[in-house]
Design an enzyme around this catalytic site. Structure first.
Site, PDB file in Angstrom:
ATOM      1  N   ARG A  15       0.840  -1.197   0.000  1.00  0.00           N
ATOM      2  CA  ARG A  15       0.000   0.000   0.000  1.00  0.00           C
ATOM      3  C   ARG A  15       0.877   1.250   0.000  1.00  0.00           C
ATOM      4  O   ARG A  15       2.073   1.191   0.257  1.00  0.00           O
ATOM      5  CB  ARG A  15      -0.911  -0.004   1.229  1.00  0.00           C
ATOM      6  CG  ARG A  15      -2.006  -1.045   1.205  1.00  0.00           C
ATOM      7  CD  ARG A  15      -2.776  -1.116   2.518  1.00  0.00           C
ATOM      8  NE  ARG A  15      -1.987  -1.732   3.592  1.00  0.00           N
ATOM      9  CZ  ARG A  15      -2.423  -1.921   4.835  1.00  0.00           C
ATOM     10  NH1 ARG A  15      -3.629  -1.512   5.163  1.00  0.00           N
ATOM     11  NH2 ARG A  15      -1.656  -2.502   5.732  1.00  0.00           N
ATOM     12  N   LYS A  75       1.784   1.853   7.352  1.00  0.00           N
ATOM     13  CA  LYS A  75       2.107   1.068   8.539  1.00  0.00           C
ATOM     14  C   LYS A  75       3.109   1.785   9.423  1.00  0.00           C
ATOM     15  O   LYS A  75       3.806   2.702   9.006  1.00  0.00           O
ATOM     16  CB  LYS A  75       2.660  -0.305   8.127  1.00  0.00           C
ATOM     17  CG  LYS A  75       1.619  -1.207   7.478  1.00  0.00           C
ATOM     18  CD  LYS A  75       0.426  -1.473   8.393  1.00  0.00           C
ATOM     19  CE  LYS A  75       0.789  -2.342   9.583  1.00  0.00           C
ATOM     20  NZ  LYS A  75      -0.378  -2.585  10.462  1.00  0.00           N
ATOM     21  N   TYR A  94      -0.841   4.340  10.634  1.00  0.00           N
ATOM     22  CA  TYR A  94      -1.251   3.357  11.637  1.00  0.00           C
ATOM     23  C   TYR A  94      -0.048   3.067  12.522  1.00  0.00           C
ATOM     24  O   TYR A  94       1.025   2.722  12.022  1.00  0.00           O
ATOM     25  CB  TYR A  94      -1.699   2.050  10.974  1.00  0.00           C
ATOM     26  CG  TYR A  94      -3.030   2.107  10.278  1.00  0.00           C
ATOM     27  CD1 TYR A  94      -4.202   2.373  10.975  1.00  0.00           C
ATOM     28  CD2 TYR A  94      -3.122   1.875   8.908  1.00  0.00           C
ATOM     29  CE1 TYR A  94      -5.426   2.422  10.337  1.00  0.00           C
ATOM     30  CE2 TYR A  94      -4.340   1.908   8.252  1.00  0.00           C
ATOM     31  CZ  TYR A  94      -5.492   2.191   8.978  1.00  0.00           C
ATOM     32  OH  TYR A  94      -6.705   2.235   8.328  1.00  0.00           O
ATOM     33  N   HIS A  96      -0.538   1.434  16.105  1.00  0.00           N
ATOM     34  CA  HIS A  96      -0.818   0.276  16.958  1.00  0.00           C
ATOM     35  C   HIS A  96       0.250   0.139  18.045  1.00  0.00           C
ATOM     36  O   HIS A  96       0.854  -0.914  18.232  1.00  0.00           O
ATOM     37  CB  HIS A  96      -0.915  -0.998  16.116  1.00  0.00           C
ATOM     38  CG  HIS A  96      -2.028  -0.983  15.110  1.00  0.00           C
ATOM     39  ND1 HIS A  96      -3.362  -1.013  15.457  1.00  0.00           N
ATOM     40  CD2 HIS A  96      -2.008  -0.896  13.752  1.00  0.00           C
ATOM     41  CE1 HIS A  96      -4.110  -0.969  14.367  1.00  0.00           C
ATOM     42  NE2 HIS A  96      -3.310  -0.888  13.319  1.00  0.00           N
ATOM     43  N   GLU A 118      -5.572   4.842  13.741  1.00  0.00           N
ATOM     44  CA  GLU A 118      -6.528   3.934  14.378  1.00  0.00           C
ATOM     45  C   GLU A 118      -7.247   4.517  15.587  1.00  0.00           C
ATOM     46  O   GLU A 118      -8.203   3.909  16.091  1.00  0.00           O
ATOM     47  CB  GLU A 118      -5.842   2.609  14.771  1.00  0.00           C
ATOM     48  CG  GLU A 118      -4.858   2.705  15.924  1.00  0.00           C
ATOM     49  CD  GLU A 118      -3.453   3.056  15.481  1.00  0.00           C
ATOM     50  OE1 GLU A 118      -2.528   2.911  16.304  1.00  0.00           O
ATOM     51  OE2 GLU A 118      -3.269   3.460  14.312  1.00  0.00           O
ATOM     52  N   ASP A 198     -20.594 -11.277  21.193  1.00  0.00           N
ATOM     53  CA  ASP A 198     -20.197  -9.924  21.603  1.00  0.00           C
ATOM     54  C   ASP A 198     -20.869  -9.630  22.935  1.00  0.00           C
ATOM     55  O   ASP A 198     -21.862 -10.272  23.293  1.00  0.00           O
ATOM     56  CB  ASP A 198     -20.627  -8.890  20.556  1.00  0.00           C
ATOM     57  CG  ASP A 198     -19.801  -7.601  20.628  1.00  0.00           C
ATOM     58  OD1 ASP A 198     -19.885  -6.896  21.660  1.00  0.00           O
ATOM     59  OD2 ASP A 198     -19.061  -7.308  19.676  1.00  0.00           O
ATOM     60  N   ARG A 203     -25.107  -3.997  19.417  1.00  0.00           N
ATOM     61  CA  ARG A 203     -24.484  -4.511  18.193  1.00  0.00           C
ATOM     62  C   ARG A 203     -25.086  -5.861  17.792  1.00  0.00           C
ATOM     63  O   ARG A 203     -25.314  -6.125  16.608  1.00  0.00           O
ATOM     64  CB  ARG A 203     -22.976  -4.672  18.388  1.00  0.00           C
ATOM     65  CG  ARG A 203     -22.214  -3.374  18.446  1.00  0.00           C
ATOM     66  CD  ARG A 203     -22.297  -2.595  17.152  1.00  0.00           C
ATOM     67  NE  ARG A 203     -21.681  -3.287  16.019  1.00  0.00           N
ATOM     68  CZ  ARG A 203     -21.664  -2.800  14.784  1.00  0.00           C
ATOM     69  NH1 ARG A 203     -22.235  -1.641  14.520  1.00  0.00           N
ATOM     70  NH2 ARG A 203     -21.076  -3.473  13.800  1.00  0.00           N
ATOM     71  N   SER A 220     -21.397 -12.841  24.537  1.00  0.00           N
ATOM     72  CA  SER A 220     -20.075 -13.426  24.733  1.00  0.00           C
ATOM     73  C   SER A 220     -19.767 -13.636  26.207  1.00  0.00           C
ATOM     74  O   SER A 220     -19.945 -12.728  27.030  1.00  0.00           O
ATOM     75  CB  SER A 220     -19.005 -12.513  24.115  1.00  0.00           C
ATOM     76  OG  SER A 220     -17.724 -13.099  24.249  1.00  0.00           O
ATOM     77  N   LEU A 240     -11.797  -5.323  19.286  1.00  0.00           N
ATOM     78  CA  LEU A 240     -10.963  -4.126  19.301  1.00  0.00           C
ATOM     79  C   LEU A 240     -11.303  -3.258  20.490  1.00  0.00           C
ATOM     80  O   LEU A 240     -12.469  -2.950  20.738  1.00  0.00           O
ATOM     81  CB  LEU A 240     -11.161  -3.310  18.013  1.00  0.00           C
ATOM     82  CG  LEU A 240     -10.495  -1.927  17.993  1.00  0.00           C
ATOM     83  CD1 LEU A 240      -8.977  -2.069  17.912  1.00  0.00           C
ATOM     84  CD2 LEU A 240     -11.020  -1.077  16.840  1.00  0.00           C
ATOM     85  N   VAL A 267      -7.497 -11.199  13.632  1.00  0.00           N
ATOM     86  CA  VAL A 267      -7.457  -9.889  12.987  1.00  0.00           C
ATOM     87  C   VAL A 267      -7.000  -8.811  13.969  1.00  0.00           C
ATOM     88  O   VAL A 267      -6.574  -7.735  13.570  1.00  0.00           O
ATOM     89  CB  VAL A 267      -8.834  -9.539  12.382  1.00  0.00           C
ATOM     90  CG1 VAL A 267      -8.768  -8.258  11.558  1.00  0.00           C
ATOM     91  CG2 VAL A 267      -9.343 -10.679  11.504  1.00  0.00           C
ATOM     92  N   ASP A 270      -2.591  -6.796  15.422  1.00  0.00           N
ATOM     93  CA  ASP A 270      -1.919  -5.507  15.529  1.00  0.00           C
ATOM     94  C   ASP A 270      -2.024  -4.911  16.927  1.00  0.00           C
ATOM     95  O   ASP A 270      -1.209  -4.066  17.320  1.00  0.00           O
ATOM     96  CB  ASP A 270      -2.506  -4.499  14.529  1.00  0.00           C
ATOM     97  CG  ASP A 270      -1.873  -4.630  13.147  1.00  0.00           C
ATOM     98  OD1 ASP A 270      -0.691  -4.989  13.077  1.00  0.00           O
ATOM     99  OD2 ASP A 270      -2.567  -4.375  12.153  1.00  0.00           O
ATOM    100  N   THR A 299       0.027  -9.434  10.320  1.00  0.00           N
ATOM    101  CA  THR A 299      -0.213  -8.116  10.913  1.00  0.00           C
ATOM    102  C   THR A 299      -0.681  -7.065   9.915  1.00  0.00           C
ATOM    103  O   THR A 299      -1.172  -6.014  10.325  1.00  0.00           O
ATOM    104  CB  THR A 299       1.061  -7.595  11.593  1.00  0.00           C
ATOM    105  OG1 THR A 299       2.128  -7.555  10.630  1.00  0.00           O
ATOM    106  CG2 THR A 299       1.462  -8.479  12.753  1.00  0.00           C
ATOM    107  N   MET A 301      -2.834  -7.661   6.965  1.00  0.00           N
ATOM    108  CA  MET A 301      -3.657  -8.431   6.034  1.00  0.00           C
ATOM    109  C   MET A 301      -4.066  -7.627   4.796  1.00  0.00           C
ATOM    110  O   MET A 301      -3.950  -8.110   3.669  1.00  0.00           O
ATOM    111  CB  MET A 301      -4.899  -8.976   6.745  1.00  0.00           C
ATOM    112  CG  MET A 301      -4.616 -10.100   7.708  1.00  0.00           C
ATOM    113  SD  MET A 301      -6.095 -10.612   8.616  1.00  0.00           S
ATOM    114  CE  MET A 301      -7.118 -11.205   7.283  1.00  0.00           C
TER     115      MET A 301
END
Length: 364
Positions: A15, A75, A94, A96, A118, A198, A203, A220, A240, A267, A270, A299, A301
């Site tokens: 990217r 990144k 990003y 992280h 993020e 969750d 949601r 969850s 997240l 996913v 990160d 990390t 994807m």
């Protein structure tokens, strides 16, 4: 302002932080844009594309960092870049930070202004710069998971959609955020049976309303997670906590409860990962096996589909880049609370409370 766009050097990261269209907008506002040669090739943009819109092409990453007041990339800086980041330089990417103490300490030492994609929040509390890559990663999680369920790659040998006379595969999604919803949508489209867990009932109601009947929602809990991992073929970690480390929802001991060849795609890698056994991997060596369970923990994807990812990302980052360039970072953050929320480390000081809690750094 002088804006630098280095070529990404993270493993298989193709990217780019600004497209030629973005360069055109910035140049029209009176800014200079310095792009490293070859930076856009992986996303389908040639050096000539950048030259034609007014960018200056530079041969090396070192010169790009040296010339720029602000670095715009995709990144987080890797080890080699730590020493290139300058005092008072704005780095917009990003980060992280919660998953890397080394990166955090390096950026503190640099005394740069680190603004993380993020953690930028809009007026609704959403994460506009994370959303498009979460959409890509959520969809890719199923695409990759389906592949690694194949027996030659040590998976269970399950076809997610099944065939007439054979039941479909079962997908468990931990988290009903953007990643989780996109993963569920893709899995459902393949015909898999999907369960989403969750703790946010709002949601879960939303997911229940928009998804077909073979997508099931449940609250969850440790009990429900332990119950479902025994008979699901593909597990997606999609939880997240913005700016903070992801919780370990599946421990090493739980792997013994799963069927051999079950695939887990994290996913949240990160941000430290949803699984205790998560170890960051790369696109050239994406999986490993623990207790007969296949782990996919790449990390970056979305870097595997750079054309789609770059356009999706820069659609939302460019307006913020323009604000930072036109106003300067201090004024831009003062006038835009959403952008201010992205400030993580400013001139050697950690300003994101999540990082203070994660690392408990004694020198802050």
């Amino acid at each position: 302002m002088k804006i630098g766009v280095p070529k990404e050097i993270k493993n298989f990261e193709s990217r780019v932080g600004i497209t030629p269209a973005g360069v055109f907008e910035l140049v029209n506002c009176g800014h200079q844009v310095f792009v490293q040669e070859g930076a856009g090739e992986g996303s389908g943009f040639s050096d000539d594309d950048y030259r034609d819109t007014g960018a200056f092409l530079l041969a090396t990453i070192e010169v790009v960092y040296a010339m720029a007041d602000m670095i715009v990339k995709v990144k987080e800086p890797v080890d080699y870049e730590y020493s290139l980041v300058k005092k008072n330089q704005v780095v917009f990417t990003y980060f992280h930070f919660a998953s890397s103490r080394e990166l955090t300490e390096a950026m503190i030492e640099s005394k740069a202004v680190c603004i993380a994609y993020e953690t930028v929040r809009d007026e609704d509390g959403l994460l506009p710069l994370l959303t498009p890559m979460s959409e890509v990663a959520g969809r890719m999680a199923i695409q990759q998971g389906a592949k690694y369920l194949e027996k030659p790659i040590k998976g269970r040998g399950v076809l997610l959609g099944g065939v007439p006379g054979v039941p479909p595969g079962k997908v468990l999604v931990l988290g009903a955020g953007v990643v989780g919803v996109q993963a569920a949508k893709m899995a459902a489209g393949l015909g898999a049976h999907v369960t989403i867990l969750d703790i946010n009932m709002k949601r879960l109601r939303y997911v229940n309303d928009i998804m077909p009947n073979h997508v099931v929602t449940e609250f969850s809990s440790v009990y429900n997670i332990k119950r479902h991992i025994k008979n699901h073929d593909l597990i997606i970690g999609a939880v997240l906590i913005p700016g903070a480390k992801a919780p370990n929802l599946i421990t090493r001991d739980m792997l013994k409860e799963m069927r051999p060849g079950t695939v887990m795609v994290d996913v949240a890698v990160d941000q430290g990962g949803c699984f205790e056994t998560t170890i960051p991997t790369t696109h050239d060596d994406p999986t490993y096996v623990v207790d007969d369970i296949v782990h996919y923990c790449v990390t970056n994807m979305p870097g595997a589909v750079p054309y789609t990812s770059t356009l999706a990302l820069t659609n939302v980052t460019l307006p913020y880049v323009l604000k930072l360039a036109n106003l300067g970072w201090e004024k831009a953050c003062e006038l835009n609370p959403d952008l201010a929320a992205g400030r993580s480390i400013v001139k050697g000081q950690v300003v994101a409370k999540e990082l203070l809690e994660v690392f408990e750094l004694p020198f802050i």
